[in-house]
Design a protein around this motif. Sequence first.
Motif, short mmCIF file in Angstrom:
data_model
loop_
_atom_site.label_atom_id
_atom_site.label_comp_id
_atom_site.label_asym_id
_atom_site.label_seq_id
_atom_site.Cartn_x
_atom_site.Cartn_y
_atom_site.Cartn_z
N ARG A 2 0.86 -1.19 0.00
CA ARG A 2 0.00 0.00 0.00
C ARG A 2 0.89 1.24 0.00
O ARG A 2 1.73 1.40 0.90
CB ARG A 2 -0.91 -0.03 1.22
CG ARG A 2 -1.83 -1.25 1.25
CD ARG A 2 -2.33 -1.55 2.64
NE ARG A 2 -1.23 -1.84 3.56
CZ ARG A 2 -1.39 -1.98 4.87
NH1 ARG A 2 -2.58 -1.86 5.41
NH2 ARG A 2 -0.34 -2.24 5.64
N GLN A 4 1.48 5.40 -0.08
CA GLN A 4 0.88 6.73 0.08
C GLN A 4 1.88 7.80 -0.31
O GLN A 4 3.06 7.73 0.01
CB GLN A 4 0.33 6.94 1.50
CG GLN A 4 1.30 7.48 2.51
CD GLN A 4 0.56 8.05 3.72
OE1 GLN A 4 -0.50 8.64 3.57
NE2 GLN A 4 1.13 7.87 4.89
N ARG A 26 -2.08 10.89 -8.29
CA ARG A 26 -3.48 10.95 -7.88
C ARG A 26 -4.34 10.00 -8.72
O ARG A 26 -5.34 9.48 -8.23
CB ARG A 26 -3.97 12.39 -8.06
CG ARG A 26 -5.13 12.78 -7.17
CD ARG A 26 -5.70 14.09 -7.65
NE ARG A 26 -4.88 15.25 -7.30
CZ ARG A 26 -5.07 16.00 -6.21
NH1 ARG A 26 -6.03 15.69 -5.37
NH2 ARG A 26 -4.32 17.04 -5.97
N TYR A 30 -4.34 2.60 -6.74
CA TYR A 30 -3.73 1.89 -5.60
C TYR A 30 -2.78 2.78 -4.82
O TYR A 30 -2.00 2.31 -4.00
CB TYR A 30 -3.00 0.63 -6.09
CG TYR A 30 -2.27 0.83 -7.40
CD1 TYR A 30 -2.88 0.47 -8.60
CD2 TYR A 30 -1.00 1.38 -7.45
CE1 TYR A 30 -2.23 0.67 -9.82
CE2 TYR A 30 -0.35 1.58 -8.64
CZ TYR A 30 -0.97 1.22 -9.83
OH TYR A 30 -0.34 1.43 -11.02
N VAL A 31 -2.82 4.09 -5.10
CA VAL A 31 -1.99 5.03 -4.36
C VAL A 31 -2.88 5.97 -3.55
O VAL A 31 -3.85 6.51 -4.07
CB VAL A 31 -1.11 5.85 -5.33
CG1 VAL A 31 -0.45 7.01 -4.60
CG2 VAL A 31 -0.05 4.95 -5.96
N THR A 32 -2.55 6.14 -2.26
CA THR A 32 -3.26 7.15 -1.47
C THR A 32 -2.51 8.46 -1.65
O THR A 32 -1.32 8.55 -1.31
CB THR A 32 -3.24 6.77 0.02
OG1 THR A 32 -3.77 5.46 0.14
CG2 THR A 32 -4.06 7.74 0.84
N VAL A 34 -2.05 12.38 -0.79
CA VAL A 34 -2.39 13.39 0.22
C VAL A 34 -1.73 14.71 -0.15
O VAL A 34 -0.51 14.78 -0.25
CB VAL A 34 -1.92 12.96 1.62
CG1 VAL A 34 -2.23 14.04 2.64
CG2 VAL A 34 -2.56 11.63 2.02
N ARG A 53 -2.83 6.92 9.17
CA ARG A 53 -2.61 6.77 7.75
C ARG A 53 -1.28 6.05 7.49
O ARG A 53 -1.17 5.20 6.61
CB ARG A 53 -2.61 8.15 7.09
CG ARG A 53 -3.29 8.09 5.78
CD ARG A 53 -3.94 9.31 5.23
NE ARG A 53 -3.44 10.62 5.52
CZ ARG A 53 -4.16 11.72 5.23
NH1 ARG A 53 -5.33 11.60 4.64
NH2 ARG A 53 -3.68 12.88 5.49
N HIS A 57 -0.26 2.01 5.52
CA HIS A 57 0.50 1.91 4.27
C HIS A 57 1.87 1.29 4.53
O HIS A 57 2.39 1.34 5.64
CB HIS A 57 0.66 3.30 3.64
CG HIS A 57 -0.65 3.86 3.15
ND1 HIS A 57 -1.49 4.57 3.97
CD2 HIS A 57 -1.27 3.78 1.95
CE1 HIS A 57 -2.58 4.92 3.29
NE2 HIS A 57 -2.46 4.45 2.06
#
Lengths: 208, 622
Positions: A2, A4, A26, A30-32, A34, A53, A57
């Motif tokens: 995971r 981020q 963005r 499969y990418v968070t 922020v 968070r 990840h």
Amino acid sequence: MRVQVLFAHPRSDRSEVNTALAAAARSLPYVTFVDLYAEYPDFDIDVDREQDRLLGHDVVVFQHPVYWYSCPALLKEWQDLVLEHGFAYGSQGRALTGKILMNVVTCGARRETYGYSGANGHELRDFFLPFEKTAHLCRMRWLPPFAVFAAGHALEEGRLEGQVAAYRCLLTALAENRIDLVRAERVNLLSEDLDRLIWPAAPAAEVA
Amino acid sequence: MELLAGAFIYLVSAVIAVPLAHRLGLGSVLGYLIAGIVIGPAFGLVGAETEEVMHFAEFGVVMMLFLVGLELQPFMLWRMRAQLLGLGGLQVVATAVLLALAALLIGLTWQASVAVGMILALSSTAIVLQTLNEKGWMKAPAGRSAFSVLLFQDIAVIPMLALLPLLAIGDPTPAHLGDHGHASGIAHWPEWVQAIAILSVIAGIIAAGRFLIRPVFRFVAEARLREVFTAAALLLVVGIALAMDAIGLSPALGTFLAGVVLSDSEYRHELESDIAPFKGLLLGLFFISVGAGIDFGLLFGQPLQIFGLVLAVMAIKLTVLLALGRAFGLPGSDTWLFGLGLAQAGEFAFVLFGVALTGGVIVLAEAQMLTVIVTVSMLATPLLFIVYERVIAPRAAVGVTRDADTIEEWGPVVIAGVGRFGQIVSRFLIANGQKVIVLDHDPALIEMLRKFGLKTYYGDATRPDLLHAAGLEQARIFVAALDDAEAQTRLVAHVARTYPCVHIIARAHNRQHVYELLEAGAHEVEREMFESALCAGRQALVALGAHPFRAHQLARAFRRHDLQSLEMLHEAWSNGGFDQHYVAAARMRYEELVRLMGSDRSDRHDTSDRGWTPPPKGDAAS
């Protein structure tokens, strides 16, 4: 794994490269992603939320421009507040053990200004020693920077598209756990050796 | 006891009829009129004294004009001058001429025709202003125009009173010696003395309003006896009325003037709330007496003739009003409100017919007939307002809006209310190059802001048609920044319902208002005092010796906790307002806050203090 991306740019509206890179990150499901300056315009970082968070990840990417050989202030603030004693480091702080940290950066200067004969007198990677040591103190693995040099000219020199594609490739490979971490840790810049460091796509069943 | 019995009958009729009429959407005026008809001509409960009652109750009109004056600041009156003289003057002159010609045509003498024309040109201040206020139309273009006309008519009564005796044929008795209370006590003085007397009384009212009344009221107010203040307020109105009467001017005009002079005084609202109930009761009494005074014998004796004449009078008045409304640029449906509203004849007619009769300008039969015509036209007015409200206004609302011409441009942001709150929002947005439409109903404020270059539009933002005219459909953001909390909630609810695509940011009065606004459909709500109060608190901490950044941090933690509480307590509030559950939950949150804000300062690792703290001494950093 995971992934981020913590994106820190106080004036992303003025950046051609960072905005394009951010858009690529963005767009990956499969990418968070922020946007730190958007979430904390007042620097009022919600430590609990950020720590949660982090726990969710395996890979943390700091994406930012290089300001005075380092990162923009909010990202530093984020480190100061979120990487707490007892959470990230200290005898009890083991929450981040084994996770991966890396920087994806844009620099104003050209590639040749870095290195021992360049105007900056050091490799770009050398300036990121504090990040490397921070990662290690938090029992994380740190990967060398993925860098776009002379970012102000990337678009007109036609380099941008390739860099964005490479970034997307990197994030995908991180998510699919196809990076040769042992070799990657030893290269100078991830962006220069990316092809050699990524293993071919695994059969679908093994994708994390 | 007879007085009490009479009062009882009037009160019973009003208490029954008015709420009923209101429930049926007919407006209070029609309710009073019907009540009057029931107790007068229908059941004969009251009889001959109605005329006396009416004269007494006319004082309600005087009070009403005082109240209207209180809401009108001198510069607004000055700005109305074109409308007042132009619209009002043309209405009176044109209508009087046309009506006089019509009267001549049906065979009245020329003197009687002139008198009838002038008298019927006037409209009913009582009915029209009462209805406009009740329906909230006073601030609409039609309302303001109607008010200008009525005010001019009030002034026009003075020359009419002077003119009527001159029309007298063969009867040397001066009309102003009649029995209608309008006989001037100075009439026997030479004219230049009269002029001086009139001017000095008016100057006296203005001067007293400016310099004398305030200290007197302050003296009275310091006694802290509410009823004495009320008495003083009544004294003021009655005194002015008497003074005006003594010099032969309309008392209503005098109190109006006094109202204007006092409109910017600190006692304005107190005066308003003291006088308003008296005004309401007296006006109600007046309307009842109009209804009770109807001569049904005459009406049913010649119904066709009377209704025909009423129709003719109102048609002529309506034609003139509609033409003037168009000429003065009133928007579509407003012209109709203006026309239908002022098409009746007014209560001044009762007085003036008396004067004309005394002067021998008209004969008794004519006076009786005219009085019935006036009364029937007044009775018809509430019905015309209903026609406007139910038929014309809805149609105009669906049709193509012509109202857009009052607001010349549209912007992505519409801000309602430009007081202390809306002003900052709009200045900030405009400084950032945003196109902003600002609405406010305070003309003084608008005037001032326009001086500073902030373009603001006059209008009551809670009126749906104004929001529509402001182009809210095209807007992306609506900022509700009204001062009046209740109006604000209604406004937000209306906008959320009517313009679901618009993002609503609302100013809240307090916590409860936050919930109300959220439930009304606001997307974001800001408490008007929260941020500034927190800043003051932070500065206090700094002044007490806290490090500025620490104070900033604590304020930040406080804000976050408070916003969380606000969110968490929403449910408790929704379930029963500020009941014991809410209070219990709120107390718990507060205690938590005190804990959080570092009451336990020895522990450097409590939750509030977690930022930038070094590792504890016992634990090596690496």
